[in-house]
Design a protein around this motif. Structure first.
Motif, PDB file in Angstrom:
ATOM      1  N   LEU A 111       0.829  -1.202   0.000  1.00 45.30           N
ATOM      2  CA  LEU A 111       0.000   0.000   0.000  1.00 45.30           C
ATOM      3  C   LEU A 111       0.867   1.257   0.000  1.00 45.30           C
ATOM      4  CD1 LEU A 111      -2.700  -1.140   2.587  1.00 45.30           C
ATOM      5  CD2 LEU A 111      -2.890  -1.124   0.100  1.00 45.30           C
ATOM      6  N   THR A 112       1.977   1.192   0.748  1.00 47.89           N
ATOM      7  CA  THR A 112       2.993   2.247   0.760  1.00 47.89           C
ATOM      8  C   THR A 112       4.343   1.535   0.811  1.00 47.89           C
ATOM      9  OG1 THR A 112       3.241   2.454   3.170  1.00 47.89           O
ATOM     10  CG2 THR A 112       1.404   3.655   2.144  1.00 47.89           C
ATOM     11  N   PRO A 113       5.466   2.256   0.712  1.00 48.17           N
ATOM     12  CA  PRO A 113       6.766   1.582   0.820  1.00 48.17           C
ATOM     13  C   PRO A 113       6.957   0.843   2.155  1.00 48.17           C
ATOM     14  CG  PRO A 113       7.047   3.747  -0.147  1.00 48.17           C
ATOM     15  CD  PRO A 113       5.620   3.671   0.301  1.00 48.17           C
ATOM     16  N   ASP A 114       6.228   1.256   3.209  1.00 47.38           N
ATOM     17  CA  ASP A 114       6.397   0.635   4.523  1.00 47.38           C
ATOM     18  C   ASP A 114       5.228  -0.254   4.947  1.00 47.38           C
ATOM     19  OD1 ASP A 114       8.870   1.959   4.988  1.00 47.38           O
ATOM     20  OD2 ASP A 114       7.774   3.779   5.551  1.00 47.38           O
ATOM     21  N   LEU A 115       4.102  -0.176   4.246  1.00 49.21           N
ATOM     22  CA  LEU A 115       2.893  -0.903   4.662  1.00 49.21           C
ATOM     23  C   LEU A 115       2.503  -1.930   3.619  1.00 49.21           C
ATOM     24  CD1 LEU A 115       0.611  -1.245   6.713  1.00 49.21           C
ATOM     25  CD2 LEU A 115      -0.654   0.544   5.478  1.00 49.21           C
ATOM     26  N   ASN A 116       2.541  -3.195   4.025  1.00 54.18           N
ATOM     27  CA  ASN A 116       2.199  -4.307   3.150  1.00 54.18           C
ATOM     28  C   ASN A 116       0.841  -4.890   3.549  1.00 54.18           C
ATOM     29  OD1 ASN A 116       2.411  -7.594   2.943  1.00 54.18           O
ATOM     30  ND2 ASN A 116       3.262  -6.601   1.137  1.00 54.18           N
ATOM     31  N   TYR A 145       3.572  -3.459   8.918  1.00 52.20           N
ATOM     32  CA  TYR A 145       4.188  -2.146   8.808  1.00 52.20           C
ATOM     33  C   TYR A 145       5.659  -2.225   9.204  1.00 52.20           C
ATOM     34  CZ  TYR A 145       5.366   2.727   9.784  1.00 52.20           C
ATOM     35  OH  TYR A 145       5.977   3.949   9.806  1.00 52.20           O
ATOM     36  N   SER A 146       6.546  -1.934   8.281  1.00 51.71           N
ATOM     37  CA  SER A 146       7.986  -1.940   8.542  1.00 51.71           C
ATOM     38  C   SER A 146       8.389  -0.609   9.165  1.00 51.71           C
ATOM     39  CB  SER A 146       8.773  -2.177   7.241  1.00 51.71           C
ATOM     40  OG  SER A 146       8.466  -3.439   6.684  1.00 51.71           O
ATOM     41  N   ILE A 147       8.956  -0.656  10.355  1.00 50.48           N
ATOM     42  CA  ILE A 147       9.375   0.560  11.046  1.00 50.48           C
ATOM     43  C   ILE A 147      10.594   1.133  10.319  1.00 50.48           C
ATOM     44  CG2 ILE A 147      10.177   1.519  13.234  1.00 50.48           C
ATOM     45  CD1 ILE A 147       8.672  -0.772  14.622  1.00 50.48           C
ATOM     46  N   PRO A 148      10.506   2.378   9.844  1.00 53.96           N
ATOM     47  CA  PRO A 148      11.602   2.950   9.030  1.00 53.96           C
ATOM     48  C   PRO A 148      12.952   2.925   9.744  1.00 53.96           C
ATOM     49  CG  PRO A 148       9.643   4.318   8.904  1.00 53.96           C
ATOM     50  CD  PRO A 148       9.373   3.296   9.964  1.00 53.96           C
ATOM     51  N   ASP A 149      13.978   2.637   8.967  1.00 56.66           N
ATOM     52  CA  ASP A 149      15.368   2.656   9.432  1.00 56.66           C
ATOM     53  C   ASP A 149      15.654   1.610  10.514  1.00 56.66           C
ATOM     54  OD1 ASP A 149      15.899   4.884   7.751  1.00 56.66           O
ATOM     55  OD2 ASP A 149      15.046   6.209   9.277  1.00 56.66           O
ATOM     56  N   THR A 150      14.834   0.559  10.571  1.00 56.45           N
ATOM     57  CA  THR A 150      15.077  -0.548  11.507  1.00 56.45           C
ATOM     58  C   THR A 150      14.764  -1.858  10.778  1.00 56.45           C
ATOM     59  OG1 THR A 150      12.842  -0.822  12.430  1.00 56.45           O
ATOM     60  CG2 THR A 150      14.214   0.943  13.367  1.00 56.45           C
ATOM     61  N   LYS A 151      15.061  -2.968  11.436  1.00 56.80           N
ATOM     62  CA  LYS A 151      14.689  -4.287  10.929  1.00 56.80           C
ATOM     63  C   LYS A 151      13.419  -4.809  11.596  1.00 56.80           C
ATOM     64  CE  LYS A 151      19.385  -5.764   9.712  1.00 56.80           C
ATOM     65  NZ  LYS A 151      20.424  -6.809   9.869  1.00 56.80           N
ATOM     66  N   ALA A 152      12.788  -3.965  12.394  1.00 57.31           N
ATOM     67  CA  ALA A 152      11.582  -4.364  13.122  1.00 57.31           C
ATOM     68  C   ALA A 152      10.323  -4.017  12.315  1.00 57.31           C
ATOM     69  CB  ALA A 152      11.539  -3.682  14.482  1.00 57.31           C
ATOM     70  N   TYR A 153       9.232  -4.707  12.634  1.00 57.00           N
ATOM     71  CA  TYR A 153       7.963  -4.410  11.987  1.00 57.00           C
ATOM     72  C   TYR A 153       6.807  -4.732  12.937  1.00 57.00           C
ATOM     73  CZ  TYR A 153       8.062  -9.479  11.004  1.00 57.00           C
ATOM     74  OH  TYR A 153       8.144 -10.844  11.109  1.00 57.00           O
ATOM     75  N   LEU A 154       5.660  -4.145  12.649  1.00 58.10           N
ATOM     76  CA  LEU A 154       4.427  -4.412  13.373  1.00 58.10           C
ATOM     77  C   LEU A 154       3.511  -5.208  12.464  1.00 58.10           C
ATOM     78  CD1 LEU A 154       3.813  -0.859  14.905  1.00 58.10           C
ATOM     79  CD2 LEU A 154       5.008  -2.804  15.958  1.00 58.10           C
TER      80      LEU A 154
END
Length: 229
Positions: A111-116, A145-154
């Protein structure tokens, strides 16, 4: 889509008044490959589950699938599930196992570069050891949701289960009836260990409709270990 999610949440919480609670632990190990960026796919899930405040082994699931990419985002799958229900003390401790054939459509879209967003539509033909065949639909909406500038996600998902038929006059009469079977809602946090391995863990709320008997309202700590190669 919003209407389906609202209905699912309402059914879960409205039924909690008359439901029996339990705490459990589920672990899902998945392995997936596209054979070097081909259109063909293979997937395997191995999943032990524990109930009664995570003190008793409940079941073990083995689920292999093969798939084909119609487009970059859309794929079709065909698979099989062995769901072994553990019964302590029996000569055959998995004598109540269920064998399922499944067909699946999956759509994955950024949906966005960070939201799948992922949508999964699955139909199962469930062959029980003690009853006739049941036909069930599973529909899942998943957001990551990939947290920007990290390897973590929600991560969050909601999955609704619906039976197309009932199995009256059988041992499955209280658990297989036409209509809503169960709903699972999950929220968690994940970490990308490598480009091929990620792990997420969190809380899952599982509502199970027992059709006239006391419904189940399970609190599950779910951990997913995913490997892609």
């Amino acid at each position: 889509m919003k209407k389906i999610l609202v209905i699912s949440i309402f059914l879960v919480f409205s039924s909690s008044i008359r439901a029996s609670d339990d705490w459990g632990t589920w672990i899902s190990n998945t392995y997936q490959t596209d054979f070097g960026d081909s259109k063909y796919l293979a997937f395997l899930e191995l999943a032990p589950r524990f109930k009664h405040d995570s003190g008793d082994f409940q079941q073990f699931i083995i689920r292999p699938l093969v798939g084909y990419k119609l487009t970059k985002e859309l794929s079709l799958w065909l698979g099989y599930t062995w769901q072994g229900e553990y019964t302590k003390g029996h000569d055959d401790e998995f004598d109540n196992a269920t064998n399922d054939i499944l067909e699946q459509l999956q759509w994955v879209h950024d949906l966005t570069p960070d939201l799948n967003f992922q949508y999964r539509f699955r139909v199962e033909q469930r062959f029980f050891a003690d009853a006739d065949v049941a036909h069930r639909l599973r529909q899942r909406f998943r957001f990551q949701y990939s947290i920007p500038d990290t390897k973590a996600y929600l991560i969050a998902f909601d999955e609704l289960f619906i039976y197309f038929n009932d199995l009256n006059y059988s041992p499955r009469a209280s658990s297989v009836q036409q209509g809503i079977n169960q709903n699972r809602s999950y929220v968690g946090v994940g970490y990308k260990i490598t480009s091929h391995i990620n792990v997420d863990t969190g809380y899952q709320l599982q509502y199970v409709n027992n059709y006239g008997k006391q419904d189940l309202f399970n609190h599950v700590w779910l951990t997913n270990v995913n490997v892609k190669f």
